[in-house]
Design an enzyme around this catalytic site. Structure first.
Site, PDB file in Angstrom:
ATOM      1  N   CYS A 113       0.787  -1.040  -0.146  1.00 16.89           N
ATOM      2  CA  CYS A 113       0.027  -0.472  -0.307  1.00 16.89           C
ATOM      3  C   CYS A 113       1.052   0.725   0.293  1.00 16.89           C
ATOM      4  CB  CYS A 113      -1.405  -0.074   0.807  1.00 16.89           C
ATOM      5  SG  CYS A 113      -1.876  -1.674   1.007  1.00 16.89           S
ATOM      6  N   HIS A 262      -2.673   7.179   3.282  1.00 19.11           N
ATOM      7  CA  HIS A 262      -3.784   5.911   2.464  1.00 19.11           C
ATOM      8  C   HIS A 262      -4.756   5.632   3.249  1.00 19.11           C
ATOM      9  CE1 HIS A 262      -3.814   1.882   1.172  1.00 19.11           C
ATOM     10  NE2 HIS A 262      -3.778   1.448   2.532  1.00 19.11           N
ATOM     11  N   ASN A 292     -10.489   0.697   0.682  1.00 15.26           N
ATOM     12  CA  ASN A 292      -9.238  -0.246   0.582  1.00 15.26           C
ATOM     13  C   ASN A 292      -8.479  -0.217  -0.708  1.00 15.26           C
ATOM     14  OD1 ASN A 292      -5.822  -0.342   1.018  1.00 15.26           O
ATOM     15  ND2 ASN A 292      -6.194  -1.156   2.475  1.00 15.26           N
TER      16      ASN A 292
HETATM   17  O1  UT7 Z   1      -3.669  -1.501   3.834  1.00 13.11           O
HETATM   18  C1  UT7 Z   1      -2.991  -1.844   5.234  1.00 13.11           C
HETATM   19  C2  UT7 Z   1      -4.506  -3.558   5.035  1.00 13.11           C
HETATM   20  N1  UT7 Z   1      -5.111  -3.315   6.366  1.00 13.11           N
HETATM   21  C3  UT7 Z   1      -5.686  -2.423   7.380  1.00 13.11           C
HETATM   22  O2  UT7 Z   1      -5.398  -1.564   7.445  1.00 13.11           O
HETATM   23  C4  UT7 Z   1      -6.310  -2.888   8.561  1.00 13.11           C
HETATM   24  C5  UT7 Z   1      -5.577  -2.513   9.908  1.00 13.11           C
HETATM   25  N2  UT7 Z   1      -6.923  -3.173  10.658  1.00 13.11           N
HETATM   26  C6  UT7 Z   1      -8.353  -3.352  11.060  1.00 13.11           C
HETATM   27  O3  UT7 Z   1      -8.762  -1.876  10.076  1.00 13.11           O
HETATM   28  C7  UT7 Z   1      -8.982  -3.708  11.741  1.00 13.11           C
HETATM   29  O4  UT7 Z   1      -7.967  -4.173  13.247  1.00 13.11           O
HETATM   30  C8  UT7 Z   1     -10.681  -4.226  11.565  1.00 13.11           C
HETATM   31  C9  UT7 Z   1     -11.057  -3.410  10.564  1.00 13.11           C
HETATM   32  C10 UT7 Z   1      -9.737  -5.156  10.192  1.00 13.11           C
HETATM   33  C11 UT7 Z   1     -11.376  -5.145  12.262  1.00 13.11           C
HETATM   34  O5  UT7 Z   1     -11.487  -4.210  13.499  1.00 13.11           O
HETATM   35  P1  UT7 Z   1     -11.016  -4.426  14.975  1.00 13.11           P
HETATM   36  O6  UT7 Z   1     -12.280  -3.417  15.454  1.00 13.11           O
HETATM   37  O7  UT7 Z   1      -9.744  -4.667  15.205  1.00 13.11           O
HETATM   38  O8  UT7 Z   1     -12.043  -5.629  14.876  1.00 13.11           O
HETATM   39  P2  UT7 Z   1     -11.883  -7.405  15.442  1.00 13.11           P
HETATM   40  O9  UT7 Z   1     -10.193  -7.878  14.269  1.00 13.11           O
HETATM   41  O10 UT7 Z   1     -10.836  -6.958  16.778  1.00 13.11           O
HETATM   42  O11 UT7 Z   1     -12.189  -7.984  15.304  1.00 13.11           O
HETATM   43  C12 UT7 Z   1     -14.133  -8.153  16.626  1.00 13.11           C
HETATM   44  C13 UT7 Z   1     -14.928  -8.671  16.043  1.00 13.11           C
HETATM   45  C14 UT7 Z   1     -14.494 -10.647  15.575  1.00 13.11           C
HETATM   46  O12 UT7 Z   1     -15.264 -11.306  15.964  1.00 13.11           O
HETATM   47  P3  UT7 Z   1     -15.549 -12.051  17.760  1.00 13.11           P
HETATM   48  O13 UT7 Z   1     -14.243 -12.439  17.429  1.00 13.11           O
HETATM   49  O14 UT7 Z   1     -14.811 -10.580  18.986  1.00 13.11           O
HETATM   50  O15 UT7 Z   1     -16.248 -12.575  17.838  1.00 13.11           O
HETATM   51  C15 UT7 Z   1     -14.577 -10.313  14.458  1.00 13.11           C
HETATM   52  O16 UT7 Z   1     -14.450 -11.558  13.946  1.00 13.11           O
HETATM   53  O17 UT7 Z   1     -15.488  -7.802  14.777  1.00 13.11           O
HETATM   54  C16 UT7 Z   1     -15.579  -9.671  14.128  1.00 13.11           C
HETATM   55  N3  UT7 Z   1     -15.365  -8.698  12.411  1.00 13.11           N
HETATM   56  C17 UT7 Z   1     -16.710  -8.992  11.970  1.00 13.11           C
HETATM   57  N4  UT7 Z   1     -18.066  -8.405  12.338  1.00 13.11           N
HETATM   58  C18 UT7 Z   1     -18.706  -8.348  11.897  1.00 13.11           C
HETATM   59  C19 UT7 Z   1     -14.508  -9.193  11.780  1.00 13.11           C
HETATM   60  N5  UT7 Z   1     -14.743  -8.706  10.448  1.00 13.11           N
HETATM   61  C20 UT7 Z   1     -15.651  -8.540  10.960  1.00 13.11           C
HETATM   62  C21 UT7 Z   1     -16.882  -7.640   9.894  1.00 13.11           C
HETATM   63  N6  UT7 Z   1     -18.368  -7.756  10.183  1.00 13.11           N
HETATM   64  N7  UT7 Z   1     -16.678  -7.166   8.013  1.00 13.11           N
END
Ligand code: UT7
Length: 335
Positions: A113, A262, A292
């Site tokens: 990215c 980004h 993204n």
């Molecule tokens: O260009 C570089 C690419 N990557 C990035 O920039 C990603 C950087 N990270 C992020 O943006 C965030 O970590 C995410 C948006 C990917 C995730 O947000 P988060 O607040 O860190 O959520 P999490 O990974 O801690 O997950 C919390 C919960 C989980 O469920 P449990 O285990 O608490 O039951 C996930 O399974 O949210 C769940 N979850 C979703 N729920 C509904 C993950 N994706 C989704 C979804 N819809 N799309």
């Protein structure tokens, strides 16, 4: 530090097919509410019927047209992408062929990215050390080729698109950059190469054994991401890169007129700029409609600002990004 650059023209290509958050909710356990509040993304364009390089060609043609130069004047084409259509020829050669830039050298850069930032910095270095007068930087990304649409934690984040700019020297303008990478091994953010036609002499098990247990549970077919670790890296790397680029030319983050980060996640952007004490009014964000788009995200913003007449003479613009590898970097350009 003078020896700056100018953007003679910009262009972008956004696919027509738009996937909304509600469309994901039809086949994934997710919701518009979750995606919007955790990421800021509402919809993302997806390229369903063309190769990746097609998008880059369209963006490049618009940038060339606005620059009022001939494709034959271009001395260097740098294409940034994480998903080329061919192992070879390179994306830059494919785009070169389609725009008729017969006098250019052509190279691809993969800094994930952060690619556009690496591309701009390389362009400037060529402009000041060689007899090249015009560099075309194209960032073209088709993440839909790599995303697992059964994985809600990655599928909803990414979009497709391309953006381009023609860059020339501008001796009297300020320029600074700070680029780097942490050498992440792919266990936190990666997409592996797929070998389909394996040789009869190849021992795939030995290769997997060499890669080790850490890849055992990672599906090699798709983007793999540890979102929390990437988030932690990003909210540190973004402000640090901007501060270091400012320090190099004796300015402070306060002096930046427009920050184009980004476009990965609105929460990451807000956290990073609050650490820098830059008000959100100075930050350009369009991820709500694009998702993204990896290295295409920053130049897509640049083109949108340019075409809306938001870029003004003498403004200090700062691009800042992070990505797989864990690459990072910031570039400051005085317009
Ligand atoms: O260009 C570089 C690419 N990557 C990035 O920039 C990603 C950087 N990270 C992020 O943006 C965030 O970590 C995410 C948006 C990917 C995730 O947000 P988060 O607040 O860190 O959520 P999490 O990974 O801690 O997950 C919390 C919960 C989980 O469920 P449990 O285990 O608490 O039951 C996930 O399974 O949210 C769940 N979850 C979703 N729920 C509904 C993950 N994706 C989704 C979804 N819809 N799309």
């Amino acid at each position: 530090m003078a020896k700056g650059i100018k953007f003679l023209g910009t262009g972008s290509y956004v696919p027509d097919f738009i996937v909304t958050n509600d469309m994901f909710a039809e086949f994934l356990e997710t919701s518009d509410e979750w995606i919007s509040t955790r990421t800021g993304i509402k919809s993302r364009p997806i390229n369903t019927d063309k190769p990746n390089y097609y998008m880059g060609v369209q963006a490049a043609k618009k940038a060339i047209e606005q620059s009022e130069i001939s494709p034959l004047d271009i001395g260097l084409i740098i294409v940034t992408t994480v998903n080329p259509d061919f192992y070879f020829p390179s994306m830059s050669c494919l785009i070169q062929h389609n725009i008729g830039a017969d006098n250019a050298m052509a190279i691809d850069v993969n800094a994930a990215c952060t690619g556009f930032i690496y591309g701009v910095d390389m362009a400037r270095r060529y402009l000041y050390t060689d007899d090249i007068d015009y560099v075309l930087v194209v960032s073209s990304e088709m993440l839909s080729n790599q995303v697992n649409y059964a994985d809600r934690s990655t599928a909803v984040l990414f979009g497709d698109g391309a953006a381009a700019t023609i860059i020339a020297r501008d001796e009297n303008k300020l320029y600074s950059s700070f680029l780097g990478a942490k050498g992440e091994d792919g266990t936190l953010l990666s997409c592996r190469v797929k070998y389909v036609n394996t040789s009869p002499y190849k021992n795939e098990e030995a290769i997997e054994e060499f890669l080790g247990d850490k890849f055992k549970d990672i599906n090699p077919d798709f983007i793999h991401m540890n979102g929390r670790e990437v988030y932690k890296f990003a909210v540190d790397a973004l402000p640090n890169s901007v501060s270091k680029a400012c320090e190099k030319v004796g300015i402070s983050p306060d002096d930046i007129d427009v920050l184009i980060p980004h476009q990965a996640n609105l929460r990451i952007i807000e956290k990073a700029v609050s650490n820098l004490k830059i008000p959100m009014e100075k930050v350009f964000v369009n991820l709500e409609k694009h998702g993204n788009t990896s290295s295409a995200s920053i130049p897509t913003c640049l083109d949108e600002m340019n075409r809306k007449g938001l870029l003004k003479e003498n403004q200090k613009l700062c691009f800042v990004g992070f990505g797989g590898g864990f690459t990072y970097g910031a570039v400051i350009v005085e317009l």
